[in-house]
Write an enzyme that holds these catalytic residues in place. Structure first.
Site, PDB file in Angstrom:
ATOM      1  N   ASN A   7     104.605  60.786  51.274  1.00  0.00           N
ATOM      2  CA  ASN A   7     104.009  61.814  52.144  1.00  0.00           C
ATOM      3  C   ASN A   7     102.734  61.225  52.751  1.00  0.00           C
ATOM      4  O   ASN A   7     101.717  61.105  52.075  1.00  0.00           O
ATOM      5  CB  ASN A   7     103.703  63.053  51.293  1.00  0.00           C
ATOM      6  CG  ASN A   7     103.082  64.169  52.102  1.00  0.00           C
ATOM      7  OD1 ASN A   7     102.822  64.026  53.300  1.00  0.00           O
ATOM      8  ND2 ASN A   7     102.838  65.292  51.455  1.00  0.00           N
ATOM      9  N   ARG A  91     108.428  62.686  53.856  1.00  0.00           N
ATOM     10  CA  ARG A  91     108.106  64.005  54.408  1.00  0.00           C
ATOM     11  C   ARG A  91     107.712  63.821  55.868  1.00  0.00           C
ATOM     12  O   ARG A  91     106.879  62.973  56.188  1.00  0.00           O
ATOM     13  CB  ARG A  91     106.935  64.603  53.644  1.00  0.00           C
ATOM     14  CG  ARG A  91     106.530  65.925  54.228  1.00  0.00           C
ATOM     15  CD  ARG A  91     105.183  66.335  53.764  1.00  0.00           C
ATOM     16  NE  ARG A  91     104.859  67.625  54.340  1.00  0.00           N
ATOM     17  CZ  ARG A  91     103.629  68.030  54.580  1.00  0.00           C
ATOM     18  NH1 ARG A  91     102.616  67.239  54.311  1.00  0.00           N
ATOM     19  NH2 ARG A  91     103.407  69.205  55.095  1.00  0.00           N
ATOM     20  N   HIS A 180     105.922  74.483  55.968  1.00  0.00           N
ATOM     21  CA  HIS A 180     106.095  74.651  54.516  1.00  0.00           C
ATOM     22  C   HIS A 180     107.563  74.907  54.151  1.00  0.00           C
ATOM     23  O   HIS A 180     107.846  75.486  53.095  1.00  0.00           O
ATOM     24  CB  HIS A 180     105.277  75.845  53.960  1.00  0.00           C
ATOM     25  CG  HIS A 180     103.801  75.691  54.032  1.00  0.00           C
ATOM     26  ND1 HIS A 180     102.960  76.745  54.311  1.00  0.00           N
ATOM     27  CD2 HIS A 180     102.990  74.622  53.856  1.00  0.00           C
ATOM     28  CE1 HIS A 180     101.707  76.340  54.298  1.00  0.00           C
ATOM     29  NE2 HIS A 180     101.700  75.036  54.038  1.00  0.00           N
ATOM     30  N   ARG A 241      91.528  77.994  58.376  1.00  0.00           N
ATOM     31  CA  ARG A 241      92.228  78.367  59.622  1.00  0.00           C
ATOM     32  C   ARG A 241      92.215  79.878  59.814  1.00  0.00           C
ATOM     33  O   ARG A 241      92.394  80.625  58.858  1.00  0.00           O
ATOM     34  CB  ARG A 241      93.683  77.888  59.578  1.00  0.00           C
ATOM     35  CG  ARG A 241      93.809  76.396  59.721  1.00  0.00           C
ATOM     36  CD  ARG A 241      95.268  75.965  59.581  1.00  0.00           C
ATOM     37  NE  ARG A 241      95.380  74.894  58.615  1.00  0.00           N
ATOM     38  CZ  ARG A 241      96.501  74.521  58.015  1.00  0.00           C
ATOM     39  NH1 ARG A 241      97.633  75.137  58.291  1.00  0.00           N
ATOM     40  NH2 ARG A 241      96.505  73.532  57.157  1.00  0.00           N
ATOM     41  N   GLU A 384     107.712  70.127  46.223  1.00  0.00           N
ATOM     42  CA  GLU A 384     108.264  69.601  47.469  1.00  0.00           C
ATOM     43  C   GLU A 384     108.824  68.189  47.267  1.00  0.00           C
ATOM     44  O   GLU A 384     109.817  67.817  47.880  1.00  0.00           O
ATOM     45  CB  GLU A 384     107.176  69.607  48.553  1.00  0.00           C
ATOM     46  CG  GLU A 384     106.882  71.017  49.048  1.00  0.00           C
ATOM     47  CD  GLU A 384     105.493  71.184  49.652  1.00  0.00           C
ATOM     48  OE1 GLU A 384     104.509  71.145  48.896  1.00  0.00           O
ATOM     49  OE2 GLU A 384     105.401  71.360  50.882  1.00  0.00           O
TER      50      GLU A 384
END
Ligand code: ADP
Length: 399
Positions: A7, A91, A180, A241, A384
Site C-alpha cells: 500500500n 492497493r 474504503h 475533512r 484490508e
C-alpha cells in the site's frame, strides 16, 4: 503461497507478507519519509523483535528494495528467498468506472490506472510508483491491483449521479465513486459469517470510522450507496475533512477571505472536520479527553460527528427498508465506546438497540446488542490487507 501486500502513499509504503495456507501474517512493516530526509523502514517479522532500518531512500524503488532485503534477511527476515513470494497485491485508490473487480496487472491495466490519475491526483501516482518498482525488482512475479472504488461499482445510477448538468458526467466522469470499498466489503462479509447467515439475505450498514470515514449500504452483499463521493471529501465530518457542506459556502469564503482554489481545497481537506470545529485535534482520543474535562468545542465536534453518522444510518435504513446488521470498524469504530454509544443513542425507533455493557469492547470482534429481534450491532476490526491478499490469490490461481 505467500502473498506480499503493498500500500503505497506519496512518502510511505505499508506492507504485509501473508501465508495464504492459513492466512497468517508472516511479516509486516512501514516505510516512512520516502524521498525526504530521515527515511526509515520499521520491519517486524512475527515472533521476532521490530527492527528499524534507517537509510536514505530517494524513491519508492529504493524503499521496496530495502523491504525485500528485510524480508529475506537471515537474522530478522521471514523467508529465505524472494522465490517464496508467489504474488504481489497492490492497493490502488481509484479505478474509476474501469474496474469493478480486482485485476491481474498487465500493460493495458497500467494504462487504465494511469487514465484514472485525473480522478485521484494525490493517490494514484504513488500507487503506480509502487507497482512500477515491483515490476522492476520482481519481473516474474504476478501482480494484482485491488481498487478502493471497485466494491461501489454496483451502486445504481440514481444513487451515484449528481444533480448537475448531465454532460459533466459524460465529459469528465463526475459522479459518486465511493472509497474504503475493500474495508466495507471485508466487514460486511465477516458480519454475515459472524451471524451465520447468507450475505445475499442481509441488509447491512457498515461504518468505517477512521481519520477518513464513510458509511455504506450493503444490500445482499452489494454496495448500493455510500457517503464518500467523487473524492473522499464528501459525506461524514472526518478528522480534518469537512464532509458535506452547502456548495455555495465555497465561492462565498473564497471571496470573503480572498482564498485561491488551492487554499480553499486545503482548508476543506486539512483544516476542517473535528479538528476545525474543536480547534484542538483530529484525534478522537484527544477530543474525548478534552470533552471529559469540559471543553465545549471538543464536545460539539464529537456530537456533530456522531449525529452525521446517525443521519446516514437513518437514510440507509430508509433506502433498504430495514437494517439487519450495523457494523463499526476502523480506528474510531473499533475503539471508541462512547462514539458507538452516541451514534446508536436514539435509534431505538428504527430497532437499533446497543447494549451498553456488551459495548465495552475495543479492537476485537464482538456483537454488542442483546435483543435478537433487533438489528445486530457488530464491532469488526477491518483487514484490508487480508482482503487484498485473498483477491490476489484468487486471480493468480485462476490464471
Ligand atoms: P486511518 O484512516 O488513518 O487508517 P484509523 O482507522 O487508524 O485511520 O483511525 C484513526 C482514528 O482512530 C484516530 O482519530 C484515532 O483517534 C482513533 N482511535 C484510535 N484508537 C482510539 C481509541 N482508543 N479511542 C478513540 N479513538 C481512537
Amino acid at each position: 503461497m505467500n502473498i506480499l501486500v503493498i500500500n503505497c502513499g506519496s512518502s510511505s509504503l505499508k506492507y504485509q507478507l501473508i501465508n495464504m495456507k492459513n492466512e497468517e501474517v508472516l511479516a509486516k512493516g512501514l516505510v516512512e519519509r520516502i524521498g525526504i530526509e530521515g527515511s526509515r523502514v520499521k520491519h517486524t517479522t512475527i515472533g521476532k523483535d521490530e527492527v528499524i532500518i534507517e537509510e536514505p531512500m530517494s524513491d519508492h524503488r529504493k524503499a521496496l528494495e530495502l523491504v525485500l532485503n528485510a524480508l529475506v534477511d537471515s537474522n530478522y527476515g521471514a523467508i529465505k528467498s524472494m522465490d517464496e513470494i508467489g504474488a504481489v497485491g497492490h492497493r490502488v485508490v481509484h479505478g474509476g468506472e474501469k474496474f469493478a473487480q480486482s485485476v491481474l496487472i498487465d500493460d493495458d491495466v497500467m494504462e487504465a490506472i494511469n487514465d484514472c490519475i485525473e480522478l485521484a491526483p494525490l493517490h494514484n501516482p504513488p500507487n503506480i510508483m509502487g507497482i512500477e518498482a515491483c515490476k522492476e525488482l520482481m519481473p516474474n512475479t504476478p501482480m494484482v491491483g485491488v481498487f478502493d472504488t471497485a466494491f461501489h461499482q454496483t451502486i445504481p445510477m440514481s444513487n451515484y449521479i449528481y444533480p448537475l448538468p448531465y454532460k459533466l458526467y459524460e465529459k469528465y466522469g463526475i459522479r459518486k465513486y465511493g472509497f474504503h470499498g475493500t474495508s466495507h466489503k471485508y466487514v460486511s462479509q465477516r458480519a454475515a459469517e459472524m451471524l451465520g447467515k447468507p450475505i445475499e439475505e442481509l441488509n447491512i450498514v457498515t461504518c468505517h470510522l477512521g481519520n477518513g470515514a464513510s458509511v455504506c449500504a450493503v444490500q445482499g452483499g452489494k454496495s448500493i450507496e455510500t457517503s464518500m463521493g467523487f473524492t473522499p471529501l464528501e459525506g461524514l465530518a472526518m478528522g480534518t475533512r469537512s464532509g458535506d457542506v452547502d456548495p455555495a459556502v465555497i465561492p462565498f469564503i473564497m471571496e470573503k477571505e480572498g482564498l485561491t482554489f488551492d487554499e480553499v481545497n486545503q482548508m476543506l481537506n486539512k483544516k476542517s472536520g473535528v479538528l476545525g470545529i474543536s480547534g484542538i485535534s483530529s484525534d478522537f482520543r484527544d477530543l474525548e479527553e478534552a470533552a471529559n474535562e469540559g471543553n465545549e468545542r471538543a464536545k460539539l465536534a464529537l456530537e456533530l460527528f456522531s449525529n452525521r453518522v446517525k443521519k446516514y444510518i437513518g437514510a440507509y435504513a430508509a433506502l433498504m427498508c430495514n437494517i439487519d446488521a450495523l457494523v463499526f470498524t476502523a480506528g474510531i469504530g473499533e475503539n471508541s465506546i462512547t462514539i458507538r454509544e452516541h451514534i446508536c443513542d436514539g435509534l431505538e425507533c428504527i430497532n437499533i438497540k446497543l447494549d451498553k455493557e456488551l459495548n465495552q469492547v475495543r479492537g476485537k470482534e464482538a456483537i454488542v446488542n442483546k435483543d435478537i429481534t433487533s438489528t445486530a450491532i457488530l464491532v469488526i476490526p477491518t483487514n484490508e490487507e487480508l482482503m487484498i491478499a485473498r483477491d490476489t490469490l484468487e486471480l493468480v490461481k485462476n490464471n
